[in-house]
Design a protein around this motif. Sequence first.
Motif, PDB file in Angstrom:
ATOM      1  N   LEU A  63       0.897  -1.184   0.022  1.00 48.74           N
ATOM      2  CA  LEU A  63      -0.137  -0.020  -0.050  1.00 48.74           C
ATOM      3  C   LEU A  63       0.930   1.316   0.005  1.00 48.74           C
ATOM      4  CD1 LEU A  63      -2.573  -0.835   2.577  1.00 48.74           C
ATOM      5  CD2 LEU A  63      -2.745  -1.380   0.211  1.00 48.74           C
ATOM      6  N   HIS A  64       0.251   2.504  -0.544  1.00 51.28           N
ATOM      7  CA  HIS A  64       0.963   3.612  -0.308  1.00 51.28           C
ATOM      8  C   HIS A  64       0.043   4.585   0.210  1.00 51.28           C
ATOM      9  CE1 HIS A  64       4.029   6.135  -2.524  1.00 51.28           C
ATOM     10  NE2 HIS A  64       4.288   5.266  -3.112  1.00 51.28           N
ATOM     11  N   ILE A  65       0.839   5.145   1.391  1.00 52.91           N
ATOM     12  CA  ILE A  65       0.144   6.337   2.129  1.00 52.91           C
ATOM     13  C   ILE A  65       0.435   7.679   1.681  1.00 52.91           C
ATOM     14  CG2 ILE A  65      -0.405   6.748   4.519  1.00 52.91           C
ATOM     15  CD1 ILE A  65      -1.266   4.012   3.722  1.00 52.91           C
ATOM     16  N   LEU A 177      14.937   1.189   3.038  1.00 50.45           N
ATOM     17  CA  LEU A 177      15.390   2.313   2.471  1.00 50.45           C
ATOM     18  C   LEU A 177      16.038   2.384   0.927  1.00 50.45           C
ATOM     19  CD1 LEU A 177      15.828   5.585   3.074  1.00 50.45           C
ATOM     20  CD2 LEU A 177      18.064   4.880   3.940  1.00 50.45           C
ATOM     21  N   GLU A 178      15.003   2.974   0.007  1.00 51.53           N
ATOM     22  CA  GLU A 178      15.100   2.398  -1.325  1.00 51.53           C
ATOM     23  C   GLU A 178      15.918   3.789  -1.898  1.00 51.53           C
ATOM     24  OE1 GLU A 178      11.322   2.659  -3.130  1.00 51.53           O
ATOM     25  OE2 GLU A 178      12.147   2.677  -5.235  1.00 51.53           O
ATOM     26  N   TYR A 179      17.028   3.306  -2.887  1.00 56.99           N
ATOM     27  CA  TYR A 179      17.630   4.517  -3.332  1.00 56.99           C
ATOM     28  C   TYR A 179      17.643   4.660  -4.677  1.00 56.99           C
ATOM     29  CZ  TYR A 179      20.331   0.491  -5.234  1.00 56.99           C
ATOM     30  OH  TYR A 179      20.691  -0.799  -5.853  1.00 56.99           O
ATOM     31  N   LYS A 180      17.720   5.992  -5.296  1.00 57.49           N
ATOM     32  CA  LYS A 180      17.434   6.370  -6.755  1.00 57.49           C
ATOM     33  C   LYS A 180      18.494   7.534  -6.954  1.00 57.49           C
ATOM     34  CE  LYS A 180      13.748   7.814  -9.724  1.00 57.49           C
ATOM     35  NZ  LYS A 180      12.510   8.234  -9.709  1.00 57.49           N
ATOM     36  N   PHE A 181      19.111   7.340  -8.120  1.00 59.53           N
ATOM     37  CA  PHE A 181      20.312   8.011  -8.437  1.00 59.53           C
ATOM     38  C   PHE A 181      19.950   9.635  -9.111  1.00 59.53           C
ATOM     39  CE2 PHE A 181      21.639   7.913 -12.851  1.00 59.53           C
ATOM     40  CZ  PHE A 181      20.696   7.084 -13.544  1.00 59.53           C
ATOM     41  N   LEU A 212      16.406  -2.384  -3.144  1.00 62.03           N
ATOM     42  CA  LEU A 212      16.768  -2.187  -4.517  1.00 62.03           C
ATOM     43  C   LEU A 212      15.591  -2.068  -5.585  1.00 62.03           C
ATOM     44  CD1 LEU A 212      20.014  -4.243  -5.980  1.00 62.03           C
ATOM     45  CD2 LEU A 212      17.688  -3.615  -7.421  1.00 62.03           C
ATOM     46  N   ASP A 213      15.559  -1.101  -6.169  1.00 66.58           N
ATOM     47  CA  ASP A 213      14.447  -0.633  -7.207  1.00 66.58           C
ATOM     48  C   ASP A 213      15.314  -0.923  -8.598  1.00 66.58           C
ATOM     49  OD1 ASP A 213      13.089   0.478  -9.463  1.00 66.58           O
ATOM     50  OD2 ASP A 213      11.637   1.183  -7.909  1.00 66.58           O
ATOM     51  N   THR A 214      15.065  -1.824  -9.509  1.00 64.89           N
ATOM     52  CA  THR A 214      15.896  -2.126 -10.327  1.00 64.89           C
ATOM     53  C   THR A 214      15.911  -1.042 -11.360  1.00 64.89           C
ATOM     54  OG1 THR A 214      13.827  -3.575 -11.416  1.00 64.89           O
ATOM     55  CG2 THR A 214      15.877  -4.675 -10.468  1.00 64.89           C
ATOM     56  N   ALA A 247      15.179   4.918 -18.130  1.00 64.79           N
ATOM     57  CA  ALA A 247      15.338   5.408 -16.758  1.00 64.79           C
ATOM     58  C   ALA A 247      14.524   4.747 -15.890  1.00 64.79           C
ATOM     59  CB  ALA A 247      15.106   7.344 -16.540  1.00 64.79           C
ATOM     60  N   ASP A 248      13.737   5.457 -14.964  1.00 65.71           N
ATOM     61  CA  ASP A 248      12.734   4.842 -14.045  1.00 65.71           C
ATOM     62  C   ASP A 248      11.316   4.521 -14.846  1.00 65.71           C
ATOM     63  OD1 ASP A 248      11.771   3.927 -11.728  1.00 65.71           O
ATOM     64  OD2 ASP A 248      11.167   5.878 -10.765  1.00 65.71           O
ATOM     65  N   ASP A 249      11.576   3.689 -15.635  1.00 68.25           N
ATOM     66  CA  ASP A 249      10.378   3.650 -16.652  1.00 68.25           C
ATOM     67  C   ASP A 249       9.177   2.820 -15.933  1.00 68.25           C
ATOM     68  OD1 ASP A 249      12.067   4.726 -18.352  1.00 68.25           O
ATOM     69  OD2 ASP A 249      12.764   2.936 -19.392  1.00 68.25           O
ATOM     70  N   LEU A 284       6.893  -5.935  -6.898  1.00 66.66           N
ATOM     71  CA  LEU A 284       6.838  -5.250  -8.204  1.00 66.66           C
ATOM     72  C   LEU A 284       6.696  -3.620  -7.939  1.00 66.66           C
ATOM     73  CD1 LEU A 284       4.432  -7.336 -10.193  1.00 66.66           C
ATOM     74  CD2 LEU A 284       6.901  -7.575  -9.946  1.00 66.66           C
ATOM     75  N   ASP A 285       7.406  -2.688  -8.569  1.00 69.47           N
ATOM     76  CA  ASP A 285       6.994  -1.400  -8.501  1.00 69.47           C
ATOM     77  C   ASP A 285       6.939  -1.022 -10.010  1.00 69.47           C
ATOM     78  OD1 ASP A 285       6.720   1.332  -8.181  1.00 69.47           O
ATOM     79  OD2 ASP A 285       8.717   1.714  -7.304  1.00 69.47           O
ATOM     80  N   GLN A 286       5.570  -1.017 -10.317  1.00 66.64           N
ATOM     81  CA  GLN A 286       5.165  -0.786 -11.806  1.00 66.64           C
ATOM     82  C   GLN A 286       3.984  -0.092 -11.905  1.00 66.64           C
ATOM     83  OE1 GLN A 286       6.970  -5.071 -13.163  1.00 66.64           O
ATOM     84  NE2 GLN A 286       4.927  -4.642 -13.814  1.00 66.64           N
TER      85      GLN A 286
END
Length: 387
Positions: A63-65, A177-181, A212-214, A247-249, A284-286
């Motif tokens: 879920l996303h709050i 903790l998710e990272y993103k460049f 880790l978000d691919t 990118a973050d497609d 999944l994060d799509q």
Amino acid sequence: MSTVQIPEALDSLAIEVPSWAYGNSGTRFKVFGTPGTPRTVQEKLQDAAKVNELTGLAPSVALHIPWDKVEDYAALREYAEGLGVKLGTINSNTFQDDVYKFGSLTHSDESVRRRAIEHHLECIDIMDATGSRDLKIWLADGTNYPGQDDIRARQDRLAESLSEIYARLGDEQRLVLEYKFFEPAFYHTDVPDWGTSYAQTLALGEKAFVCLDTGHHAPGTNIEFIVAQLLRLGKLGSFDFNSRFYADDDLIVGAADPFQLFRIMVEVVRGGGLEPNSDVALMLDQCHNLEEKIPGQIRSVLNVQEMTLRALLLDRAALAEAQRNHDVLAANAVFMDAFYTDVRPALAAWRQERGLPADPMAAYAASGYQKLINDARVGGTQAGWGA
Ligand code: PSV
Ligand code: MN
């Protein structure tokens, strides 16, 4: 008859699906509405449950709050369980309010940091009610211009904010903790890479892990190396799977580069990530912008299953032997043999043995579910980013 023997380890494969995949989203240019799109979190759960029913692979929903805010989370949990799914990771969101323009947990203004911390504490209250294990934090924090802020002080403020959130976690709860460049900040982001996430989570303690978000890596990054390293360090908490061309497609996992997904799963298996009680959650994060959302999710979990099976089929003894002999080409051939194995017929039979449809995509198309929701979900506001 297929000759592929499916290892038992495949039975425990579980992939968490994101509630937001069922809503409208996917591009900053035009978000296309589609018939049947959920208007409520309950409707998102219905769709997620359909994915699980047809694949047996997706027993929990992230879920996303505030996108999935409700009055009564215990009731939502019961509702989900009634559909045969669990509520999973709670994703916080400090990237949509005006107050966070210059950061959230890293902001120089104490009152903004306080607000962001309180949001995370509220997320943990929600986790208590939903029975969720993981709090996932992704921050849009960063700067666009050199000199805009003190990038080192921001790390210190981040560490302080995170430690307050961490202190509130229950014994069985975790923080990932998710990272993103890059994006939305472009000069620097405050958690740009696995090293920063590792350093911050290591300082917090053993209930903190890296997510880790691919899609969050520069082109050409060897993601499986990061997977191997984090597993070695005992700090890989979860994946956000998706596919990227640029990118973050957020496209369907395994669509752009199935070989990369295979290589990642080889390291997951190698590092014990599929074992019972492993620390690694596969999520999944799509977003599905052009394709239908429910079949998009079905395809996604099937792709993970296929590449996981190929990774499990890797002849590790033969590989080790070739590696010992420094036989580069033989080692590579063993690796490629596993990747090129067509596991689809074996998987179809495996599904049938478990009372699942041999072809979940075809079963969905034939189920009439899409027409049912297209007809039923008329009126109201379709869910999307910010809903
Ligand atoms: C950020 O790009 C991210 O990957 C985070 O996981 C967010 O929670 C998600 O996207 C929102 O779609
Ligand atoms: Mn993500």
